[in-house]
Motif scaffolding. Structure first.
Motif, PDB file in Angstrom:
ATOM      1  N   HIS A 112       0.861  -1.177   0.000  1.00 52.02           N
ATOM      2  CA  HIS A 112       0.000   0.000   0.000  1.00 52.02           C
ATOM      3  C   HIS A 112       0.904   1.235   0.000  1.00 52.02           C
ATOM      4  CE1 HIS A 112      -3.052  -2.896   0.869  1.00 52.02           C
ATOM      5  NE2 HIS A 112      -2.664  -3.094   2.111  1.00 52.02           N
ATOM      6  N   HIS A 113       0.439   2.318  -0.605  1.00 51.38           N
ATOM      7  CA  HIS A 113       1.288   3.490  -0.763  1.00 51.38           C
ATOM      8  C   HIS A 113       0.569   4.769  -0.332  1.00 51.38           C
ATOM      9  CE1 HIS A 113       4.374   1.230  -2.914  1.00 51.38           C
ATOM     10  NE2 HIS A 113       3.377   0.628  -3.562  1.00 51.38           N
ATOM     11  N   PRO A 114       1.082   5.445   0.718  1.00 54.57           N
ATOM     12  CA  PRO A 114       0.529   6.751   1.098  1.00 54.57           C
ATOM     13  C   PRO A 114       1.110   7.834   0.186  1.00 54.57           C
ATOM     14  CG  PRO A 114       2.259   6.110   2.628  1.00 54.57           C
ATOM     15  CD  PRO A 114       2.111   4.985   1.652  1.00 54.57           C
ATOM     16  N   ILE A 115       0.327   8.306  -0.758  1.00 53.95           N
ATOM     17  CA  ILE A 115       0.792   9.283  -1.733  1.00 53.95           C
ATOM     18  C   ILE A 115       0.507  10.687  -1.232  1.00 53.95           C
ATOM     19  CG2 ILE A 115       0.656  10.073  -4.120  1.00 53.95           C
ATOM     20  CD1 ILE A 115       1.813   7.264  -3.822  1.00 53.95           C
ATOM     21  N   HIS A 116       1.557  11.502  -1.190  1.00 49.60           N
ATOM     22  CA  HIS A 116       1.485  12.842  -0.606  1.00 49.60           C
ATOM     23  C   HIS A 116       1.783  13.893  -1.665  1.00 49.60           C
ATOM     24  CE1 HIS A 116       1.955  16.217   2.081  1.00 49.60           C
ATOM     25  NE2 HIS A 116       3.257  16.318   1.842  1.00 49.60           N
ATOM     26  N   LEU A 117       0.990  14.961  -1.673  1.00 49.19           N
ATOM     27  CA  LEU A 117       1.205  16.084  -2.574  1.00 49.19           C
ATOM     28  C   LEU A 117       1.607  17.300  -1.757  1.00 49.19           C
ATOM     29  CD1 LEU A 117       1.020  17.515  -5.347  1.00 49.19           C
ATOM     30  CD2 LEU A 117      -1.407  17.929  -4.846  1.00 49.19           C
ATOM     31  N   HIS A 118       2.715  17.935  -2.132  1.00 51.98           N
ATOM     32  CA  HIS A 118       3.160  19.146  -1.464  1.00 51.98           C
ATOM     33  C   HIS A 118       2.365  20.353  -1.983  1.00 51.98           C
ATOM     34  CE1 HIS A 118       7.464  17.682  -0.197  1.00 51.98           C
ATOM     35  NE2 HIS A 118       6.605  16.669  -0.233  1.00 51.98           N
ATOM     36  N   GLY A 119       2.178  21.339  -1.118  1.00 51.50           N
ATOM     37  CA  GLY A 119       1.715  22.654  -1.551  1.00 51.50           C
ATOM     38  C   GLY A 119       0.236  22.822  -1.782  1.00 51.50           C
ATOM     39  N   HIS A 120      -0.544  21.748  -1.761  1.00 52.40           N
ATOM     40  CA  HIS A 120      -1.969  21.849  -2.043  1.00 52.40           C
ATOM     41  C   HIS A 120      -2.762  20.875  -1.169  1.00 52.40           C
ATOM     42  CE1 HIS A 120      -0.237  23.589  -5.717  1.00 52.40           C
ATOM     43  NE2 HIS A 120      -1.406  24.193  -5.895  1.00 52.40           N
ATOM     44  N   GLN A 121      -4.026  21.180  -0.984  1.00 47.84           N
ATOM     45  CA  GLN A 121      -4.976  20.236  -0.427  1.00 47.84           C
ATOM     46  C   GLN A 121      -5.833  19.724  -1.579  1.00 47.84           C
ATOM     47  OE1 GLN A 121      -4.419  19.740   2.877  1.00 47.84           O
ATOM     48  NE2 GLN A 121      -2.906  21.382   2.660  1.00 47.84           N
ATOM     49  N   PHE A 122      -6.243  18.474  -1.497  1.00 48.43           N
ATOM     50  CA  PHE A 122      -7.086  17.910  -2.543  1.00 48.43           C
ATOM     51  C   PHE A 122      -8.274  17.199  -1.926  1.00 48.43           C
ATOM     52  CE2 PHE A 122      -3.540  14.819  -1.914  1.00 48.43           C
ATOM     53  CZ  PHE A 122      -4.259  13.745  -1.416  1.00 48.43           C
ATOM     54  N   VAL A 123      -9.255  16.898  -2.759  1.00 48.43           N
ATOM     55  CA  VAL A 123     -10.374  16.066  -2.337  1.00 48.43           C
ATOM     56  C   VAL A 123     -10.329  14.775  -3.122  1.00 48.43           C
ATOM     57  CG1 VAL A 123     -11.865  17.950  -1.596  1.00 48.43           C
ATOM     58  CG2 VAL A 123     -11.944  17.200  -3.972  1.00 48.43           C
ATOM     59  N   ILE A 124     -10.791  13.693  -2.520  1.00 48.79           N
ATOM     60  CA  ILE A 124     -10.846  12.389  -3.165  1.00 48.79           C
ATOM     61  C   ILE A 124     -12.234  12.257  -3.769  1.00 48.79           C
ATOM     62  CG2 ILE A 124     -10.663   9.902  -2.839  1.00 48.79           C
ATOM     63  CD1 ILE A 124      -8.890  10.552  -0.363  1.00 48.79           C
ATOM     64  N   THR A 125     -12.297  12.299  -5.101  1.00 46.47           N
ATOM     65  CA  THR A 125     -13.588  12.340  -5.787  1.00 46.47           C
ATOM     66  C   THR A 125     -14.005  11.002  -6.374  1.00 46.47           C
ATOM     67  OG1 THR A 125     -12.527  13.032  -7.852  1.00 46.47           O
ATOM     68  CG2 THR A 125     -13.256  14.770  -6.358  1.00 46.47           C
ATOM     69  N   GLY A 126     -13.089  10.029  -6.375  1.00 46.12           N
ATOM     70  CA  GLY A 126     -13.441   8.740  -6.945  1.00 46.12           C
ATOM     71  C   GLY A 126     -12.536   7.634  -6.460  1.00 46.12           C
ATOM     72  N   THR A 127     -13.014   6.396  -6.600  1.00 47.63           N
ATOM     73  CA  THR A 127     -12.241   5.203  -6.254  1.00 47.63           C
ATOM     74  C   THR A 127     -12.274   4.265  -7.451  1.00 47.63           C
ATOM     75  OG1 THR A 127     -14.061   3.869  -5.387  1.00 47.63           O
ATOM     76  CG2 THR A 127     -13.069   5.476  -3.880  1.00 47.63           C
ATOM     77  N   GLU A 128     -11.753   3.043  -7.242  1.00 50.22           N
ATOM     78  CA  GLU A 128     -11.793   2.050  -8.314  1.00 50.22           C
ATOM     79  C   GLU A 128     -13.228   1.622  -8.636  1.00 50.22           C
ATOM     80  OE1 GLU A 128     -11.889   0.034  -4.478  1.00 50.22           O
ATOM     81  OE2 GLU A 128     -10.557   1.560  -5.320  1.00 50.22           O
ATOM     82  N   GLY A 129     -14.190   2.064  -7.834  1.00 51.35           N
ATOM     83  CA  GLY A 129     -15.595   1.749  -8.099  1.00 51.35           C
ATOM     84  C   GLY A 129     -16.340   2.852  -8.805  1.00 51.35           C
ATOM     85  N   GLY A 130     -15.692   4.015  -9.009  1.00 48.16           N
ATOM     86  CA  GLY A 130     -16.363   5.107  -9.700  1.00 48.16           C
ATOM     87  C   GLY A 130     -16.393   6.384  -8.873  1.00 48.16           C
ATOM     88  N   ARG A 131     -17.237   7.303  -9.270  1.00 49.51           N
ATOM     89  CA  ARG A 131     -17.339   8.619  -8.647  1.00 49.51           C
ATOM     90  C   ARG A 131     -17.924   8.510  -7.244  1.00 49.51           C
ATOM     91  NH1 ARG A 131     -15.054  13.577 -10.114  1.00 49.51           N
ATOM     92  NH2 ARG A 131     -16.410  15.306  -9.533  1.00 49.51           N
ATOM     93  N   GLN A 132     -17.356   9.275  -6.313  1.00 47.75           N
ATOM     94  CA  GLN A 132     -17.837   9.327  -4.944  1.00 47.75           C
ATOM     95  C   GLN A 132     -18.844  10.459  -4.774  1.00 47.75           C
ATOM     96  OE1 GLN A 132     -16.730   6.313  -3.746  1.00 47.75           O
ATOM     97  NE2 GLN A 132     -16.155   7.299  -1.834  1.00 47.75           N
ATOM     98  N   PRO A 133     -19.842  10.286  -3.917  1.00 46.32           N
ATOM     99  CA  PRO A 133     -20.770  11.394  -3.646  1.00 46.32           C
ATOM    100  C   PRO A 133     -20.021  12.594  -3.062  1.00 46.32           C
ATOM    101  CG  PRO A 133     -21.608   9.320  -2.764  1.00 46.32           C
ATOM    102  CD  PRO A 133     -20.196   9.065  -3.180  1.00 46.32           C
TER     103      PRO A 133
END
Length: 494
Positions: free
Chosen positions: A255-276
């Motif tokens: 498993h991999h904790p992927i980190h992005l510098h400088g920004h906040q993001f939202v998780i909008t989808g998974t391997e099952g499709g779009r999230q509410p």
């Protein structure tokens, strides 16, 4: 949160583009501020935003009536993961991971799979809602595809989101056999995005004197994004103010904790499709588990060259082996021991005992001996300063000039318990800016490549003029025009 997500526009049915077209961008800008009057984006002119998979081609298709027909070839692949390091993988159509497939929700698709491997294989469509006989599970829905054999899959796809295909012969997955499969919705998700990227996460265990991954290993020393290890990974280049989607796909053993510098993001989808949207919340790190996908979205509102990487410390370097701290303070490294010893897997004794020290090569198991000793660390116990470091030759790397060394070490460094840890990455990790030079790296800080190893890349948020300059350089590179010299740096061109 509403301000953070604010955006507007329509998304036309996605057109799947051949690899040669995938980098052609229009001048659209979508961000926090309203678009300036008269400025048009891809959405304004009704054109879809194709997914870009840096370092991986798109898979073209042909139309057979109303059916989109794709052709995948499972085959051995020789792939350069960093300059000078060519490894033997298994993939599709000459690439590991395989080429990206893009379709539109509702498409009828036919996928012809030919097996050019020396053993049977199968093709599973991960997360697809398709007829049972098309699922690709060997022994359940079909017989494995024999060497030289072919299987034709055909189905209608009514889903939307980030999916992927892979061999369902388990060990073949660990040889590289996976590819992204993007199902664009008929109408764009809101808010619409200006840039859309796919990034496939993989890891391999390959000893220094071998080219073939040990697919049964639980210790990985080459960590890849889209088939490349840092610093050979290609940065994701966006214009300041763009709304960006990054689709992360993981099919490995970690498993991999992927980190992005400088920004906040939202998780909008998974391997099952779009999230509410009710599930969206600010993040800057996302754990992408095995066999999972995560769609990240954010507005690129903060200019800079921001790292995107797995936050597991061992995954931020290449060819990781047990040469850190006291284990590296011997005057030589034994060669010819077994794989477990070479990978630092302790089966008895203490971590610093001779039998558990690092080694090179693979012996015959019982009875193998340390036939010779070789230099294990550039930081010898009696040499604290990098000026005393012996010259080292490493495949695919170049010696860093003294003026570009990451830092000096203290004169009494050897008296400090635990030293060395990150002093020149103990390899040593040396810069290779010129060797991995491409338009997407133009303008990065000199010496950047010495600190981007393993599962690391950049999201470069650039002002419009710098973004346009890199796009022009990409066009020149396609015409075999050499890169210009960076300010303050002189390169010798062949």
């Amino acid at each position: 949160m509403r301000n953070f997500l604010a955006s507007a526009g329509l998304f036309a049915s996605a057109k799947v583009l051949p690899a040669k077209e995938k980098d052609e961008e229009t001048d659209g800008m979508q961000g926090m501020e309203p678009r300036k009057k008269g400025r048009k984006s891809e959405h304004d002119i009704g054109r879809a935003v194709p997914v870009q998979t840096p370092d991986v081609p798109d898979l073209p298709f042909r139309m057979d009536g109303s059916v989109k027909e794709f052709h995948l070839i499972a085959e051995p692949v020789k792939q350069e993961i960093v300059p000078g390091r060519v490894v033997d993988l298994w993939g599709y159509n000459g690439s590991a991971p395989g080429p990206t497939i893009q379709i539109t929700q509702g498409d009828r698709v036919r996928i012809i799979v030919d097996n050019h491997l020396p053993e049977p294989t199968s093709m599973h469509w991960h997360g697809f809602e398709v007829p049972f006989e098309m699922d690709g599970a060997p022994g359940a829905s079909q017989d494995p595809i024999p060497p030289g054999g072919r299987f034709v899959y055909e189905f209608t796809l009514n889903q939307g989101g980030t999916f992927f295909y892979h061999s369902h012969m388990a060990m073949q997955e660990m040889m590289g056999m996976i590819g992204a499969f993007i199902m664009h919705p008929k109408e764009s998700h809101q808010p619409v995005v200006d840039k859309d990227f796919a990034v496939i996460i993989q890891e391999y265990a390959i000893l220094s004197n071998l080219t073939v991954p040990n697919s049964s290993s639980m210790e990985y020393n080459w960590l890849a994004l889209n088939g490349k290890c840092g610093p050979a990974t290609t940065p994701l280049v966006v214009r300041h103010g763009d709304r960006v989607r990054i689709r992360l796909i993981n099919l490995g053993m970690d498993h991999h904790p992927i980190h992005l510098h400088g920004h906040q993001f939202v998780i909008t989808g998974t391997e099952g499709g779009r999230q509410p949207e009710s599930t969206w919340g600010p993040n800057n790190t996302v754990l992408v588990g095995v066999a999972q996908a995560r769609d990240l979205e954010f507005v690129a509102s903060n200019p800079g060259d921001w790292m995107l990487h797995c936050h597991l410390p061992h995954h931020m370097m290449n060819q990781m082996s047990s040469v850190v701290g006291p284990m590296s303070r011997h005057r030589g490294m034994p060669a010819g021991l077994g794989m477990e010893q070479g990978m630092g897997m302790i089966r008895g004794g203490s971590a610093t005992s001779e039998e558990n020290g690092p080694s090179l090569g693979r012996g015959m198991g019982v009875g193998s001996t340390a036939e010779q000793t070789v230099s294990n660390s550039p930081l010898k116990p009696d040499a604290a300063s990098h000026h005393d470091m012996p010259e080292m030759q490493m495949s695919g790397m170049q010696k860093l000039p003294d003026t570009q060394m990451s830092s000096d070490v203290s004169k009494d460094a050897n008296s400090v318990p635990g030293f060395p840890q990150d002093a020149f990455m103990e390899g040593p990790m040396m810069t290779m800016d010129k060797m991995v030079e491409k338009p997407e790296t133009y303008g990065l800080r000199p010496g950047w490549s010495g600190f981007v190893g393993g599962m690391m890349t950049f999201v470069r948020v650039l002002p419009p003029d710098k973004y346009d300059e890199i796009m022009r350089l990409k066009e020149k590179r396609q015409g075999n025009t050499r890169m210009p010299d960076m300010p303050g740096m002189e390169h010798k061109h062949e």
